[in-house]
Write an enzyme that holds these catalytic residues in place. Structure first.
Site, PDB file in Angstrom:
ATOM      1  N   ASP A 162      41.285  40.242  30.318  1.00 51.80           N
ATOM      2  CA  ASP A 162      40.129  41.070  29.983  1.00 51.80           C
ATOM      3  C   ASP A 162      38.970  40.149  29.587  1.00 51.80           C
ATOM      4  O   ASP A 162      38.884  39.681  28.456  1.00 51.80           O
ATOM      5  CB  ASP A 162      40.558  41.982  28.818  1.00 51.80           C
ATOM      6  CG  ASP A 162      39.481  42.950  28.393  1.00 51.80           C
ATOM      7  OD1 ASP A 162      38.291  42.675  28.661  1.00 51.80           O
ATOM      8  OD2 ASP A 162      39.817  43.962  27.770  1.00 51.80           O
ATOM      9  N   GLU A 206      29.654  32.549  41.714  1.00 48.33           N
ATOM     10  CA  GLU A 206      28.478  31.665  41.643  1.00 48.33           C
ATOM     11  C   GLU A 206      28.741  30.316  42.310  1.00 48.33           C
ATOM     12  O   GLU A 206      29.675  29.604  41.923  1.00 48.33           O
ATOM     13  CB  GLU A 206      28.093  31.450  40.168  1.00 48.33           C
ATOM     14  CG  GLU A 206      26.803  30.662  40.018  1.00 48.33           C
ATOM     15  CD  GLU A 206      26.387  30.469  38.555  1.00 48.33           C
ATOM     16  OE1 GLU A 206      26.796  31.272  37.695  1.00 48.33           O
ATOM     17  OE2 GLU A 206      25.662  29.500  38.296  1.00 48.33           O
ATOM     18  N   HIS A 215      22.985  22.020  42.581  1.00 51.74           N
ATOM     19  CA  HIS A 215      23.220  23.458  42.633  1.00 51.74           C
ATOM     20  C   HIS A 215      22.692  24.051  43.940  1.00 51.74           C
ATOM     21  O   HIS A 215      23.373  24.825  44.598  1.00 51.74           O
ATOM     22  CB  HIS A 215      22.518  24.101  41.434  1.00 51.74           C
ATOM     23  CG  HIS A 215      22.775  25.565  41.292  1.00 51.74           C
ATOM     24  ND1 HIS A 215      23.986  26.041  40.840  1.00 51.74           N
ATOM     25  CD2 HIS A 215      22.009  26.637  41.543  1.00 51.74           C
ATOM     26  CE1 HIS A 215      23.939  27.352  40.816  1.00 51.74           C
ATOM     27  NE2 HIS A 215      22.752  27.742  41.234  1.00 51.74           N
ATOM     28  N   LYS A 224      26.458  30.296  28.355  1.00 52.32           N
ATOM     29  CA  LYS A 224      26.670  30.950  29.660  1.00 52.32           C
ATOM     30  C   LYS A 224      27.373  29.966  30.599  1.00 52.32           C
ATOM     31  O   LYS A 224      28.317  30.320  31.304  1.00 52.32           O
ATOM     32  CB  LYS A 224      25.331  31.406  30.242  1.00 52.32           C
ATOM     33  CG  LYS A 224      25.453  32.238  31.515  1.00 52.32           C
ATOM     34  CD  LYS A 224      25.574  31.392  32.781  1.00 52.32           C
ATOM     35  CE  LYS A 224      25.708  32.249  34.034  1.00 52.32           C
ATOM     36  NZ  LYS A 224      25.970  31.448  35.237  1.00 52.32           N
TER      37      LYS A 224
HETATM   38  P1  NDP Z   1      50.332  46.212  27.252  1.00 52.42           P
HETATM   39  O1  NDP Z   1      50.693  47.210  26.253  1.00 52.42           O
HETATM   40  O2  NDP Z   1      50.211  46.630  28.668  1.00 52.42           O
HETATM   41  O3  NDP Z   1      51.322  44.990  27.251  1.00 52.42           O
HETATM   42  C1  NDP Z   1      52.056  44.590  26.208  1.00 52.42           C
HETATM   43  C2  NDP Z   1      53.503  44.846  26.578  1.00 52.42           C
HETATM   44  O4  NDP Z   1      54.007  43.821  27.434  1.00 52.42           O
HETATM   45  C3  NDP Z   1      54.367  44.755  25.346  1.00 52.42           C
HETATM   46  O5  NDP Z   1      54.321  45.943  24.620  1.00 52.42           O
HETATM   47  C4  NDP Z   1      55.728  44.496  25.976  1.00 52.42           C
HETATM   48  O6  NDP Z   1      56.302  45.699  26.428  1.00 52.42           O
HETATM   49  C5  NDP Z   1      55.428  43.734  27.230  1.00 52.42           C
HETATM   50  N1  NDP Z   1      55.836  42.332  27.135  1.00 52.42           N
HETATM   51  C6  NDP Z   1      56.687  41.702  27.997  1.00 52.42           C
HETATM   52  N2  NDP Z   1      56.865  40.426  27.643  1.00 52.42           N
HETATM   53  C7  NDP Z   1      56.156  40.217  26.513  1.00 52.42           C
HETATM   54  C8  NDP Z   1      55.947  39.076  25.683  1.00 52.42           C
HETATM   55  N3  NDP Z   1      56.512  37.890  25.948  1.00 52.42           N
HETATM   56  N4  NDP Z   1      55.117  39.202  24.623  1.00 52.42           N
HETATM   57  C9  NDP Z   1      54.505  40.388  24.364  1.00 52.42           C
HETATM   58  N5  NDP Z   1      54.680  41.499  25.103  1.00 52.42           N
HETATM   59  C10 NDP Z   1      55.489  41.423  26.193  1.00 52.42           C
HETATM   60  O7  NDP Z   1      48.971  45.477  26.954  1.00 52.42           O
HETATM   61  P2  NDP Z   1      48.351  44.788  25.672  1.00 52.42           P
HETATM   62  O8  NDP Z   1      48.858  45.358  24.403  1.00 52.42           O
HETATM   63  O9  NDP Z   1      48.440  43.320  25.856  1.00 52.42           O
HETATM   64  O10 NDP Z   1      46.851  45.247  25.868  1.00 52.42           O
HETATM   65  C11 NDP Z   1      46.024  44.625  26.807  1.00 52.42           C
HETATM   66  C12 NDP Z   1      45.255  45.669  27.596  1.00 52.42           C
HETATM   67  O11 NDP Z   1      44.512  46.503  26.731  1.00 52.42           O
HETATM   68  C13 NDP Z   1      44.255  45.020  28.508  1.00 52.42           C
HETATM   69  O12 NDP Z   1      44.308  45.679  29.763  1.00 52.42           O
HETATM   70  C14 NDP Z   1      42.925  45.329  27.836  1.00 52.42           C
HETATM   71  O13 NDP Z   1      41.905  45.341  28.776  1.00 52.42           O
HETATM   72  C15 NDP Z   1      43.197  46.672  27.237  1.00 52.42           C
HETATM   73  N6  NDP Z   1      42.379  47.151  26.143  1.00 52.42           N
HETATM   74  C16 NDP Z   1      41.452  46.357  25.502  1.00 52.42           C
HETATM   75  C17 NDP Z   1      40.707  46.859  24.466  1.00 52.42           C
HETATM   76  C18 NDP Z   1      39.771  45.933  23.772  1.00 52.42           C
HETATM   77  O14 NDP Z   1      39.768  44.745  24.027  1.00 52.42           O
HETATM   78  N7  NDP Z   1      38.936  46.428  22.859  1.00 52.42           N
HETATM   79  C19 NDP Z   1      40.859  48.250  24.026  1.00 52.42           C
HETATM   80  C20 NDP Z   1      41.922  48.945  24.692  1.00 52.42           C
HETATM   81  C21 NDP Z   1      42.617  48.417  25.730  1.00 52.42           C
HETATM   82  P3  NDP Z   1      57.601  46.329  25.766  1.00 52.42           P
HETATM   83  O15 NDP Z   1      57.123  46.962  24.525  1.00 52.42           O
HETATM   84  O16 NDP Z   1      58.048  47.286  26.796  1.00 52.42           O
HETATM   85  O17 NDP Z   1      58.535  45.203  25.533  1.00 52.42           O
END
Ligand code: NDP
Length: 404
Positions: free
Chosen positions: A261, A71, A358, A245
């Site tokens: 997200d 936008e 705008h 908005k």
């Molecule tokens: P991921 O599972 O991809 O990421 C989290 C992973 O990142 C952790 O398990 C960990 O892996 C790793 N990690 C590395 N560094 C860190 C840190 N400092 N802190 C925490 N984790 C770390 O994704 P999310 O659980 O964050 O989920 C987000 C995704 O889910 C987005 O793409 C979203 O769009 C989607 N989603 C959203 C929904 C909703 O909003 N309703 C529903 C379903 C999905 P490790 O365990 O290997 O250490």
């Protein structure tokens, strides 16, 4: 054997659409190899322009914030709002002691007292299951913090799992833990209808605040109008929807640029805006003594790792520009951008309307719409700027004159 659609390559999917060669080439030239691994049935990238909020002060730190948005005039307004905010020392951001996600286990036709007793007497078991399900989040300092029950309706109960997901947005982490926890509730199996994270992120409410002088917004009258406009938006859902908005113009642009997200952030923001049963403005502007106080409190569910963030080169580059070290820091910057955006919009409306500023930004888009080339755009925009009234016909006519 013919391939299933999801087994096709991006080029094969494009070929099935019988596109003109130039359209096909445009899609082909617009790809990022990693992106084909992130979503399904990938064909190409969809680019959105990205610009800079050059400087906003958050808790004393100067931050440069990339914003991805289609936008016109949003980024100019964000910079304008930030300039006013910076003139009084910037935004103060306050975080809760610990931000966390909520996961829901949903039961029907069960008295809450039974689930309450069960949860209370099985706390250790529930904590141990979470730890086994996601040991790495415990190594990072997070994990299941508490489990509580909540009556949703006379026949429905939610068991809420509060989970610290550290620097990840945490949807997958929460869902992994929840699905593992089902085993502990096996004796209530017939009443359990499902488990899933909640986007009503009440454990992630962040507040940003700014104390403006009247001079910094253009005088006492403007400050009063800003307060009146905001008050109106607290009472009128029509106005509140538009004010929010505008706020999300800023918030959404940073959320998108950082690979987060935006649907989750928008859903939680709008739910919070309706928390007392009526949809209201999220930000609040009041006059206290000789100051205009702006405040924005809302849930902000984002990460700096996980999801697509770690897989999208662009998102990682954006986080590097912002020098972000944690999800909490990102939360504060996103909300500060939202507040700057809100201030700029309210100030523009209070001082005669947003349309003049705008539309000037819109002229570049209008020039492109009527077919101006890159070198013709500035010439056409300069001509449009001299006119009181502008529309597509006028722009087309001017373009033809330029080309004569
Ligand atoms: P991921 O599972 O991809 O990421 C989290 C992973 O990142 C952790 O398990 C960990 O892996 C790793 N990690 C590395 N560094 C860190 C840190 N400092 N802190 C925490 N984790 C770390 O994704 P999310 O659980 O964050 O989920 C987000 C995704 O889910 C987005 O793409 C979203 O769009 C989607 N989603 C959203 C929904 C909703 O909003 N309703 C529903 C379903 C999905 P490790 O365990 O290997 O250490």
């Amino acid at each position: 054997m013919t391939k299933k659609y999801y087994e096709l390559t991006p080029d094969e999917r494009l070929a099935s659409l019988n596109l003109k060669q130039e359209t096909m080439t445009a899609f082909q030239e617009n790809r990022t190899p990693q992106h084909a691994q992130i979503i399904e049935n990938y064909i190409s990238d969809f680019r959105v322009p990205m610009g800079m909020l050059h400087d906003i002060i958050v808790n004393g730190q100067h931050v440069s914030v990339p914003m991805a948005i289609e936008e016109p005039s949003v980024i100019a307004a964000a910079n304008n709002g930030a300039k006013m905010i910076n003139s009084v020392g910037g935004v103060k951001a306050m975080l809760p002691k610990r931000t966390a996600m909520i996961g829901q286990m949903m039961f029907v036709d069960m008295p809450i007292t039974v689930l309450d007793d069960f949860v209370l007497s099985h706390q250790n078991e529930l904590l141990a299951i979470a730890q086994r399900a996601k040991p790495t989040i415990y190594q990072r300092g997070g994990g299941l913090l508490s489990v509580t029950t909540r009556q949703v309706s006379p026949t429905e109960v939610s068991v809420d799992f509060i989970i610290d997901t550290q620097d990840a947005m945490g949807a997958n982490i929460v869902n992994t833990i929840l699905e593992a926890e089902i085993s502990a509730f096996s004796k209530f199996e017939t009443h359990l209808i499902g488990v899933i994270l909640s986007n009503h992120a009440l454990e992630q409410i962040v507040t940003v605040k700014v104390n403006m002088t009247f001079d910094s917004v253009g005088g006492h009258d403007v400050a009063q109008k800003i307060v009146a406009l905001n008050h109106f938006a607290k009472n009128d859902p029509y106005r509140a929807t538009t004010e929010n908005k505008g706020l999300f113009n800023g918030i959404g642009a940073v959320v998108l640029a950082t690979g987060n997200d935006w649907r989750a952030v928008e859903a939680s923001g709008h739910a919070y805006a309706s928390r007392d049963g009526q949809y209201r403005a999220l930000a609040s502007w009041t006059i206290q003594e000789d100051q205009l106080i702006g405040e924005l409190s809302m849930p902000i569910s984002v990460g700096t790792v996980g999801g697509a963030i770690s897989a999208m080169p662009q998102a990682k580059n954006v986080l590097n520009i912002m020098k972000i070290t944690s999800a909490d820091e990102l939360r504060t910057i996103i909300l500060a951008t939202g507040l700057a955006q809100n201030l700029a919009a309210l100030k523009a409306i209070a001082s005669g309307g947003i349309q003049r500023g705008h539309m000037r930004m819109q002229y570049r888009v209008l020039a492109l719409q009527v077919g101006a080339t890159m070198s013709e755009v500035p010439i056409l925009v300069a001509k449009l700027n001299q006119l009181k009234q502008v529309d597509t016909t006028i722009a087309s006519k001017l373009l033809s004159e330029i080309r004569k």
